[in-house]
Scaffold this active site. Structure first.
Site, short mmCIF file in Angstrom:
data_model
loop_
_atom_site.label_atom_id
_atom_site.label_comp_id
_atom_site.label_asym_id
_atom_site.label_seq_id
_atom_site.Cartn_x
_atom_site.Cartn_y
_atom_site.Cartn_z
N HIS A 133 0.98 -1.29 0.05
CA HIS A 133 -0.06 0.07 -0.13
C HIS A 133 0.84 1.19 -0.09
O HIS A 133 2.00 1.29 -0.28
CB HIS A 133 -1.22 -0.05 1.23
CG HIS A 133 -1.70 -1.45 1.42
ND1 HIS A 133 -2.70 -1.87 0.31
CD2 HIS A 133 -1.46 -2.50 2.24
CE1 HIS A 133 -2.93 -3.09 0.80
NE2 HIS A 133 -2.16 -3.49 1.85
N GLU A 170 -2.06 0.17 8.05
CA GLU A 170 -1.15 -0.73 7.62
C GLU A 170 -0.09 -0.01 6.64
O GLU A 170 1.08 -0.76 6.49
CB GLU A 170 -1.95 -1.77 6.86
CG GLU A 170 -1.30 -2.98 6.09
CD GLU A 170 -1.88 -3.67 5.06
OE1 GLU A 170 -3.20 -3.47 4.73
OE2 GLU A 170 -1.41 -4.59 4.45
N HIS A 225 3.03 -6.80 4.84
CA HIS A 225 1.71 -6.31 4.69
C HIS A 225 1.31 -6.85 6.24
O HIS A 225 1.87 -7.56 7.18
CB HIS A 225 0.77 -6.99 3.97
CG HIS A 225 0.73 -6.72 2.58
ND1 HIS A 225 -0.12 -5.99 1.88
CD2 HIS A 225 1.77 -7.08 1.63
CE1 HIS A 225 0.39 -5.80 0.66
NE2 HIS A 225 1.60 -6.32 0.58
N GLU A 307 2.10 -11.50 5.80
CA GLU A 307 1.00 -10.78 6.55
C GLU A 307 1.49 -10.81 8.06
O GLU A 307 1.44 -12.15 8.68
CB GLU A 307 -0.37 -11.54 6.40
CG GLU A 307 -0.82 -11.30 5.02
CD GLU A 307 -1.26 -9.92 4.80
OE1 GLU A 307 -1.39 -9.00 5.50
OE2 GLU A 307 -2.03 -9.64 3.44
ZN ZN Z 1 -1.90 -5.33 2.80
#
Ligand code: ZN
Length: 343
Positions: A133, A170, A225, A307
């Protein structure tokens, strides 16, 4: 959540939950009671200065800030913006029980470009780190929502990502971990490139994120992430590329080495951070394989996503918002990369 694309490049897109226990995500950092007690003994202005010095505020990789999460009012139980003591990796040094590595003394570089190749065991190795992102994506929805071709279908160019219930995004998390990771790897001589470093307004698109690793002929690429699943879902997982041969995508040459990379990162991340394997993906293996992520489909070099935890779970959020824990996360990922590069 309205700020998460309907079909984005993240697992959080499948969990558009809106946890009613908003605000339950608290911060946890061992040094706080000590600091608060100490601060109570000195006048307010001095206390603020001392706190800043004790926690190493100037050493933070970037000024803490909270970006507006569309459709998400600030939690009444969380501060409007993170305080330095919650964000600094130096907070660990105030707690005698912590043994987190010391933060880098090197000021953060604000560019994506690699430094000149260094000396050390990773000399000659190229690592691309992809902070998922972009903090600016929230303000550029038209740009990031446009479709791009990922070989076996189309996806949004990029997504905003998720956030904790307290408003820590995030995108802030991924940038911070990526910068820490870069410092660790560069100290060992690697040439490290970031796909974005908060130095562009939005994106890049997932297609470009893949292209950057390819163009760099990276020996390893890691996309950082944190997930946005339901509260109670905990733990980390590493996403591996499935075998995809469609359009511009052909992952067959990278499936094997990417699995090797991913398994080594998962093992070391578990060892260093103590974060458990996901209890909702991967059946306890901390591994998942996907064919729908453009960043993996279009890669021609070994690449995985990690993640690091679930931002919507209070226990995980307590870790993800801790600078000391993010240093451990970067350390764990780096040890996995080093293990992979050394074979
Ligand atoms: Zn993400």
């Amino acid at each position: 959540m309205s700020y998460v694309g309907p079909d984005g490049d993240d697992f959080e897109d499948f969990y558009r939950d809106d946890d009613p226990r908003r605000g339950s995500g608290g911060r946890r950092f061992g040094g706080r009671p000590l600091l608060v007690t100490f601060a109570a003994l000195v006048p307010t202005a001095l206390a603020a200065w001392v706190l800043w010095q004790v926690v190493g505020g100037p050493g933070e990789t970037e000024p803490p800030k909270v970006l507006p999460a569309a459709g998400q009012p600030a939690s009444s139980s969380a501060p409007a913006s993170p305080t330095p003591k919650a964000e600094s990796p130096s907070a660990a040094s105030a707690s005698p029980s912590k043994s987190a590595p010391a933060p880098s003394k090197t000021p953060p570089r604000k560019t994506t470009a690699p430094a000149a190749g260094g000396s050390g065991p990773l000399r000659g190795k190229v690592v691309v780190i992809d902070p998922g992102h972009n903090p600016g994506n929230f303000k550029h929805t038209a740009d990031i929502n446009r479709s791009v071709n990922v070989g076996n279908g189309s996806k949004e160019c990029d997504t905003t990502g998720t956030s904790t219930n307290g408003g820590y995004t995030e995108a802030q998390f991924t940038l911070d971990v990526a910068r820490r990771l870069r410092s660790i790897l560069e100290q060992q001589g690697a040439t490290v490139q970031l796909t974005q470093n908060g130095d562009r307004a939005w994106g890049p698109c997932v297609t470009e994120r893949a292209a950057i690793g390819n163009k760099a002929h990276a020996d390893a690429v890691v996309s950082v992430h944190a997930d946005g699943s339901a509260a109670g879902n905990r733990g980390f997982h590493v996403i591996l590329p499935a075998s995809v041969q469609a359009g511009a995508a052909d992952t067959r040459p990278i499936v094997g080495p990417s699995r090797d990379l991913g398994e080594r990162i998962a093992g070391n991340f578990l060892k260093v951070t103590g974060e458990p394997p996901s209890n909702y993906i991967g059946k306890g293996t901390a591994l998942d394989t996907r064919s729908d992520l453009g960043g993996l489909n279009l890669s021609t070099v070994p690449k995985v996503f990690i993640e690091c935890g679930n931002m919507r779970d209070a226990q995980d959020a307590g870790r993800l918002t801790s600078g000391a824990w993010r240093q451990k996360a970067a350390q764990g990922i780096s040890e996995g990369i080093v293990s992979f590069l050394h074979g």
